[in-house]
Write a protein that holds these residues in place. Structure first.
Motif, PDB file in Angstrom:
ATOM      1  N   ILE A  39      71.799  42.082  53.824  1.00 51.02           N
ATOM      2  CA  ILE A  39      70.449  41.827  53.296  1.00 51.02           C
ATOM      3  C   ILE A  39      69.675  43.056  52.793  1.00 51.02           C
ATOM      4  O   ILE A  39      69.398  43.137  51.605  1.00 51.02           O
ATOM      5  CB  ILE A  39      69.591  41.009  54.291  1.00 51.02           C
ATOM      6  CG1 ILE A  39      70.361  39.710  54.615  1.00 51.02           C
ATOM      7  CG2 ILE A  39      68.222  40.693  53.704  1.00 51.02           C
ATOM      8  CD1 ILE A  39      69.680  38.764  55.559  1.00 51.02           C
ATOM      9  N   VAL A  40      69.317  43.998  53.637  1.00 52.59           N
ATOM     10  CA  VAL A  40      68.565  45.137  53.097  1.00 52.59           C
ATOM     11  C   VAL A  40      69.551  46.227  52.669  1.00 52.59           C
ATOM     12  O   VAL A  40      70.233  46.824  53.494  1.00 52.59           O
ATOM     13  CB  VAL A  40      67.555  45.706  54.111  1.00 52.59           C
ATOM     14  CG1 VAL A  40      66.800  46.877  53.490  1.00 52.59           C
ATOM     15  CG2 VAL A  40      66.573  44.631  54.541  1.00 52.59           C
ATOM     16  N   MET A 195      66.389  44.397  48.492  1.00 49.22           N
ATOM     17  CA  MET A 195      66.927  43.294  49.295  1.00 49.22           C
ATOM     18  C   MET A 195      67.897  42.422  48.521  1.00 49.22           C
ATOM     19  O   MET A 195      67.667  42.107  47.355  1.00 49.22           O
ATOM     20  CB  MET A 195      65.776  42.434  49.817  1.00 49.22           C
ATOM     21  CG  MET A 195      64.768  43.219  50.629  1.00 49.22           C
ATOM     22  SD  MET A 195      63.573  42.124  51.396  1.00 49.22           S
ATOM     23  CE  MET A 195      64.368  41.784  52.935  1.00 49.22           C
ATOM     24  N   ILE A 262      63.888  38.496  55.703  1.00 50.22           N
ATOM     25  CA  ILE A 262      65.250  38.560  56.232  1.00 50.22           C
ATOM     26  C   ILE A 262      65.564  37.270  56.999  1.00 50.22           C
ATOM     27  O   ILE A 262      66.614  36.653  56.812  1.00 50.22           O
ATOM     28  CB  ILE A 262      65.417  39.793  57.168  1.00 50.22           C
ATOM     29  CG1 ILE A 262      65.324  41.083  56.356  1.00 50.22           C
ATOM     30  CG2 ILE A 262      66.751  39.730  57.918  1.00 50.22           C
ATOM     31  CD1 ILE A 262      65.297  42.356  57.195  1.00 50.22           C
ATOM     32  N   GLU A 265      66.152  34.418  54.639  1.00 48.13           N
ATOM     33  CA  GLU A 265      67.457  34.522  53.987  1.00 48.13           C
ATOM     34  C   GLU A 265      68.561  34.089  54.959  1.00 48.13           C
ATOM     35  O   GLU A 265      69.479  33.356  54.589  1.00 48.13           O
ATOM     36  CB  GLU A 265      67.675  35.960  53.485  1.00 48.13           C
ATOM     37  CG  GLU A 265      69.094  36.291  52.999  1.00 48.13           C
ATOM     38  CD  GLU A 265      69.517  35.589  51.702  1.00 48.13           C
ATOM     39  OE1 GLU A 265      68.634  35.110  50.960  1.00 48.13           O
ATOM     40  OE2 GLU A 265      70.740  35.523  51.458  1.00 48.13           O
TER      41      GLU A 265
END
Lengths: 377, 167
Positions: A39-40, A195, A262, A265
């Motif tokens: 994710i990041v 992201m 986050i 997601e």
């Protein structure tokens, strides 16, 4: 578009190319773009600062710009964080070299377009880059892989405090750090996270997220067209305002919002796996087939394919060892990097051929996908 | 890409779509890739829609007309309207009447809360104190107040010595 690659430039020292090459080769050791899980992709903090005695970079005359550059370079190069560094004056770099640095987030497009009297100092591990005479006299950034907003801010803050020892910043007790553009006034702080949000894009929730994030005074940007899957489902989310709140408050709020995104997601991925696993695995499997077999890939398509492979990594479809290869290719499949790899000048259509060559070679021995919940629906 | 939106600046098919809510007003901008690049939308280091709105006058709100000018660097209000940036740090004082109403819309507040460059400010106050003492010393000598002059001289020496120890 071709990126001119000229060695006959005024101000270019004979070893400029060697220094650029050394920087690019730094990949293997400490490239900030190397992923750290899902994710990041990376966290970044930048500060805008100006010297009190001079006009801002865009309005300063050439002699003044040189004086600013000299003063800033001296202070920056003396930083312990810059013990090992590369310094580049913009006029010594070719268009291709500048574009390479832009694609690596080490300089901005704006700096690459400036004339005489601007430059950049980049730390050996590339986590810190300080631009001189961009829009402001100093545009400093610390960038690290993964989600580590507070750590990155602390590192940036330390550097800023150290520079203040030798530089007289333009500061007003009422308006804070004075910047060329009033949108950066106050803290001069822009914190952001890059992201990777493929599940929110696939499930059509991105537009909703963007709206919510905007309402909180944060910005979503990137070349990625809201709510579409146009280029890699990668979004950059950052604070918009810089005056009226402390640095800590800005960082805290951004951190909170990013943590929520986050979570969203992750939920969207779970949901996709529950209800549409076949469709999802089909996308990932096709991406795998294409990177191994395609002969023409443009940069947007490359981003989309890599994005799906990265999603595959996150879901355990591919083993974790493959992550650094995928993440490195996010950078290396961009136009200037492809052209650099071919060692000559080439146009966009030739680059598409080369990009496909690179992908086929990189993924030739990539482990086959293993689908955890195969045939769920 | 199937996309019917046109670029707000040049009319080519738009591929970059930005939405931002400022003061409860929705601003939408659609741009083609070239204009997006030219306007720095793709620049990760600092793009703001507000900035773009000001620059391209897509902003429905009028900006204040007037002829302010910075005495320090010669920057004018017209120039600010063109580029959206100031000429030098002193411009903030010179353009204050124009800037004050803008800041509220642009930011969370209009007063800085946050980091202060302590060392630089301390240095500045030492410098200001020295300048003042030197002027007083000159005056004391001219008016033949030698006892005062001796005191000022000692004080100056003391400050310089302290500054020397620190650096």
């Amino acid at each position: 578009m071709k990126f001119a690659k000229s060695n006959k430039m005024p101000g270019r020292s004979p070893e400029t190319e060697a220094r650029v090459e050394a920087l690019l080769a730094g990949d293997e050791t400490g490239e900030p773009m190397l992923g750290k899980g899902p994710i990041v992709l990376m966290t970044r903090v930048r500060l805008a600062r100006n010297l009190s005695r001079f006009s801002f970079a865009g309005w300063a005359k050439e002699a003044q710009r040189s004086a600013i550059l000299a003063e800033c370079l001296q202070a920056v190069q003396a930083l312990p964080q810059m013990k090992k560094h590369s310094t580049f004056a913009m006029e010594e770099l070719s268009d291709l070299e500048k574009q390479l640095l832009v694609e690596r987030h080490l300089i901005s497009r704006e700096l690459s377009a400036t004339k005489a009297g601007s430059g950049v100092v980049i730390s050996r591990d590339q986590t810190c880059a300080i631009m001189v005479n961009e829009e402001d006299h100093l545009r400093m950034q610390v960038i690290r892989p993964g989600f580590q907003l507070k750590r990155v801010w602390n590192a940036m803050n330390t550097i800023d405090t150290a520079l203040e020892e030798s530089l007289d910043y333009a500061f007003s007790s009422e308006l804070g750090y004075l910047t060329a553009c009033p949108t950066n006034l106050g803290t001069g702080l822009r914190a952001s996270a890059m992201m990777h949000l493929p599940a929110l894009v696939i499930t059509g929730q991105m537009e909703k997220i963007v709206r919510a994030v905007n309402q909180l005074g944060l910005v979503v940007r990137g070349l990625h067209g809201e709510g579409t899957d146009a280029s890699g489902s990668i979004f950059q989310i950052s604070n918009q305002t810089t005056l009226g709140e402390s640095e800590e408050t800005i960082i805290k709020r951004l951190h909170k919002v990013l943590a929520t995104i986050i979570e969203q997601e992750v939920n969207a991925r779970e949901k996709l796996l529950d209800s549409e696993a076949t469709k999802l695995f089909d996308k990932i499997g096709r991406a795998y087939g294409l990177v191994q077999n395609a002969f023409l890939v443009n940069s947007a398509e490359a981003l989309n394919l890599l994005s799906l492979l990265r999603l595959g990594l996150d879901l355990g479809v591919f083993p974790e060892e493959g992550r650094s290869r995928v993440d490195r290719l996010f950078i290396r499949s961009q136009p200037a990097h492809v052209q650099h790899a071919c060692k000559g000048e080439c146009d966009a259509s030739q680059r598409d051929i080369l990009r496909a060559d690179i992908l086929r070679a990189e993924f030739a021995k990539f482990p086959r996908p293993h689908y955890p919940r195969e045939g769920n629906n | 890409m199937a996309n019917s939106l046109k670029c707000d600046l040049c009319g080519k098919p738009a591929t970059v779509h930005l939405t931002q809510i400022v003061e409860n007003k929705v601003h939408k901008v659609d741009l083609c890739e070239e204009c997006a690049q030219a306007k720095g939308v793709t620049d990760p280091s600092g793009f703001s829609l507000a900035d773009l709105l000001v620059k391209t006058s897509l902003n429905p709100e009028e900006t204040v007309e007037g002829g302010l000018r910075c005495e320090n660097c010669g920057f004018t209000q017209q120039e600010f309207k063109k580029v959206g940036r100031f000429g030098c740090p002193q411009c903030y004082a010179a353009f204050r009447p124009m800037l004050a109403p803008m800041l509220g819309n642009m930011h969370k507040g209009s007063t800085h809360i946050g980091k202060v460059p302590q060392r630089a400010l301390a240095r500045r106050s030492v410098y200001e104190r020295l300048t003042k003492l030197e002027m007083e010393l000159d005056l004391a000598i001219k008016t033949e107040r030698y006892e005062d002059a001796a005191r000022y001289r000692d004080e100056i020496r003391q400050i310089k010595q302290n500054a020397g120890e620190k650096s």
